[in-house]
Design an enzyme around this catalytic site. Structure first.
Site, mmCIF file in Angstrom:
data_model
loop_
_atom_site.group_PDB
_atom_site.id
_atom_site.type_symbol
_atom_site.label_atom_id
_atom_site.label_comp_id
_atom_site.label_asym_id
_atom_site.label_seq_id
_atom_site.Cartn_x
_atom_site.Cartn_y
_atom_site.Cartn_z
ATOM 1 N N GLU A 53 -74.689 31.060 -71.069
ATOM 2 C CA GLU A 53 -74.328 32.323 -71.721
ATOM 3 C C GLU A 53 -75.236 33.442 -71.218
ATOM 4 O O GLU A 53 -74.805 34.567 -70.985
ATOM 5 C CB GLU A 53 -74.453 32.171 -73.237
ATOM 6 C CG GLU A 53 -74.002 33.382 -74.015
ATOM 7 C CD GLU A 53 -74.235 33.197 -75.503
ATOM 8 O OE1 GLU A 53 -73.249 33.166 -76.239
ATOM 9 O OE2 GLU A 53 -75.402 33.085 -75.924
ATOM 10 N N ASP B 293 -61.459 35.712 -68.068
ATOM 11 C CA ASP B 293 -62.241 36.772 -67.432
ATOM 12 C C ASP B 293 -61.780 38.149 -67.898
ATOM 13 O O ASP B 293 -60.586 38.450 -67.888
ATOM 14 C CB ASP B 293 -62.121 36.661 -65.908
ATOM 15 C CG ASP B 293 -63.084 37.601 -65.200
ATOM 16 O OD1 ASP B 293 -64.234 37.759 -65.675
ATOM 17 O OD2 ASP B 293 -62.676 38.205 -64.192
ATOM 18 N N HIS B 294 -62.743 38.956 -68.312
ATOM 19 C CA HIS B 294 -62.481 40.317 -68.793
ATOM 20 C C HIS B 294 -61.554 40.318 -70.002
ATOM 21 O O HIS B 294 -60.697 41.185 -70.144
ATOM 22 C CB HIS B 294 -61.976 41.232 -67.664
ATOM 23 C CG HIS B 294 -63.082 41.582 -66.708
ATOM 24 N ND1 HIS B 294 -63.597 40.670 -65.826
ATOM 25 C CD2 HIS B 294 -63.781 42.726 -66.538
ATOM 26 C CE1 HIS B 294 -64.570 41.239 -65.131
ATOM 27 N NE2 HIS B 294 -64.716 42.477 -65.555
ATOM 28 N N HIS C 282 -69.649 42.108 -78.276
ATOM 29 C CA HIS C 282 -70.581 42.341 -77.169
ATOM 30 C C HIS C 282 -70.170 41.357 -76.074
ATOM 31 O O HIS C 282 -69.304 40.498 -76.307
ATOM 32 C CB HIS C 282 -72.030 42.100 -77.607
ATOM 33 C CG HIS C 282 -72.285 40.701 -78.039
ATOM 34 N ND1 HIS C 282 -71.918 40.222 -79.270
ATOM 35 C CD2 HIS C 282 -72.813 39.646 -77.380
ATOM 36 C CE1 HIS C 282 -72.226 38.948 -79.367
ATOM 37 N NE2 HIS C 282 -72.768 38.563 -78.223
ATOM 38 N N HIS D 216 -70.914 38.960 -72.214
ATOM 39 C CA HIS D 216 -71.817 38.195 -71.352
ATOM 40 C C HIS D 216 -71.167 37.972 -69.988
ATOM 41 O O HIS D 216 -69.938 37.954 -69.877
ATOM 42 C CB HIS D 216 -72.099 36.808 -71.944
ATOM 43 C CG HIS D 216 -72.772 36.840 -73.278
ATOM 44 N ND1 HIS D 216 -74.103 37.141 -73.433
ATOM 45 C CD2 HIS D 216 -72.296 36.623 -74.534
ATOM 46 C CE1 HIS D 216 -74.423 37.085 -74.715
ATOM 47 N NE2 HIS D 216 -73.339 36.778 -75.402
ATOM 48 N N CYS E 65 -75.150 39.287 -83.069
ATOM 49 C CA CYS E 65 -73.887 38.760 -82.509
ATOM 50 C C CYS E 65 -72.718 38.988 -83.472
ATOM 51 O O CYS E 65 -71.571 38.737 -83.116
ATOM 52 C CB CYS E 65 -74.004 37.265 -82.225
ATOM 53 S SG CYS E 65 -75.265 36.889 -80.997
ATOM 54 N N HIS F 239 -67.179 38.791 -77.053
ATOM 55 C CA HIS F 239 -66.881 38.016 -78.263
ATOM 56 C C HIS F 239 -67.626 38.623 -79.439
ATOM 57 O O HIS F 239 -68.526 39.453 -79.278
ATOM 58 C CB HIS F 239 -67.222 36.527 -78.101
ATOM 59 C CG HIS F 239 -68.675 36.190 -77.968
ATOM 60 N ND1 HIS F 239 -69.146 34.894 -77.954
ATOM 61 C CD2 HIS F 239 -69.773 36.973 -77.836
ATOM 62 C CE1 HIS F 239 -70.452 34.900 -77.824
ATOM 63 N NE2 HIS F 239 -70.861 36.139 -77.746
#
Lengths: 140, 136
Positions: A124, A80-81, A40, A42, A34, A15
């Site tokens: 997170e 996801d991904h 970047h 998580h 951020c 994100h």
């Protein structure tokens, strides 16, 4: 007899925290690293807590297989991904983990029928976590 | 309303002793925690705040500010200290995990402006923790 059941899931996503209503300087001041334009990522841990009466025949609040199937199809396969900024939930909304919690809660609350969604908790990082219970007080 | 929890660690020494008890009572009630030379723990602190999500930023509050506040008011004060000797309130109050959680709540609550403090959870060891929600 009401009981609470929590299941833990994992997904990885990227994100970028950036608000279109703020200047570049404001974005940098509010979001710091951020706000990196390339984003970047998580490894998020997601906890879904459901509540309900324990079924006298099955001994369950709800069948975990039903919860897993719903979460896999409607949350994990979508997030996801992925880059969260590209998802429809985050068009015009900054994908902070606060807003991610609310978005996941709303998907589950609207779509999952076998039990009531009590709370969503998202980690997170190992040092940050966020909880949302549809605006209700989070139970200790 | 969204709840946000930030975790941190600190290490400190303490011992349990009540001067109103006899030596025997202190030993019986506090056991090996009564050793006057103290002993130590790696504490894990979880601070939970609650508030509405800001429409523009998407934040309940800036995590950096919470981290700085927690470091300044709690971690920098308590880390690598002998609580009984070096922290004012524990010269008279027994530094149990219960009292330490309440002390941390008091150090943080009045300093928070954007969000409200909801819970202080303090782990003395991975198997033992205390929750304090204030005196609501």
């Amino acid at each position: 007899m009401k009981a609470y059941l929590t299941r833990r899931y994992w997904f990885s996503a990227s994100h970028r925290l950036h608000c279109e209503d703020m200047t570049a300087e404001e974005n940098q001041a509010v979001y710091g690293k951020c706000n990196n334009r390339w984003g970047h990522g998580h490894n998020y841990a997601l906890e879904v807590t459901v509540a309900g009466a324990v079924d006298a025949k099955t001994g369950m609040v709800c069948n975990l297989a039903d919860l897993d199937e719903f979460v896999n199809q409607n949350i994990l396969e979508r997030l996801d991904h992925q880059n969260l900024n590209t998802l429809r939930e985050f068009q015009g909304i900054v994908p902070t983990t606060e807003n991610l919690c609310v978005a996941v809660y709303n998907i589950l609350d609207r779509g999952f029928t076998p039990a009531q969604i009590e709370k969503i908790r998202v980690e997170e990082t190992m040092f940050n976590s966020f909880e949302y219970a549809g605006g209700r007080e989070v139970r200790p | 309303m969204v709840y946000l929890t930030r975790k941190a660690e600190f290490s400190a020494a303490h011992y349990y002793h009540n001067p109103e008890f006899t030596a025997e009572e202190n030993r019986r009630i506090f056991g090996k925690c009564n050793n006057p030379h103290g002993h130590g723990h790696n504490y894990t602190l979880e601070v939970t705040v609650k508030g509405e999500v800001d429409q523009r930023s998407g934040f309940v509050l800036d995590l950096k500010q919470l981290k700085e506040l927690k470091n300044r008011e709690v971690i920098d004060v308590l880390d690598h200290r002998f609580l009984n000797q070096e922290i004012a309130e524990f010269k008279t109050l027994i530094p149990t995990t219960e009292n330490l959680a309440i002390s941390i709540w008091q150090r943080l609550e009045s300093k928070l402006s954007v969000a409200r403090l909801h819970r202080v959870r303090l782990y003395e060891t991975p198997d033992l923790f205390v929750d304090y929600f204030g005196e609501a």
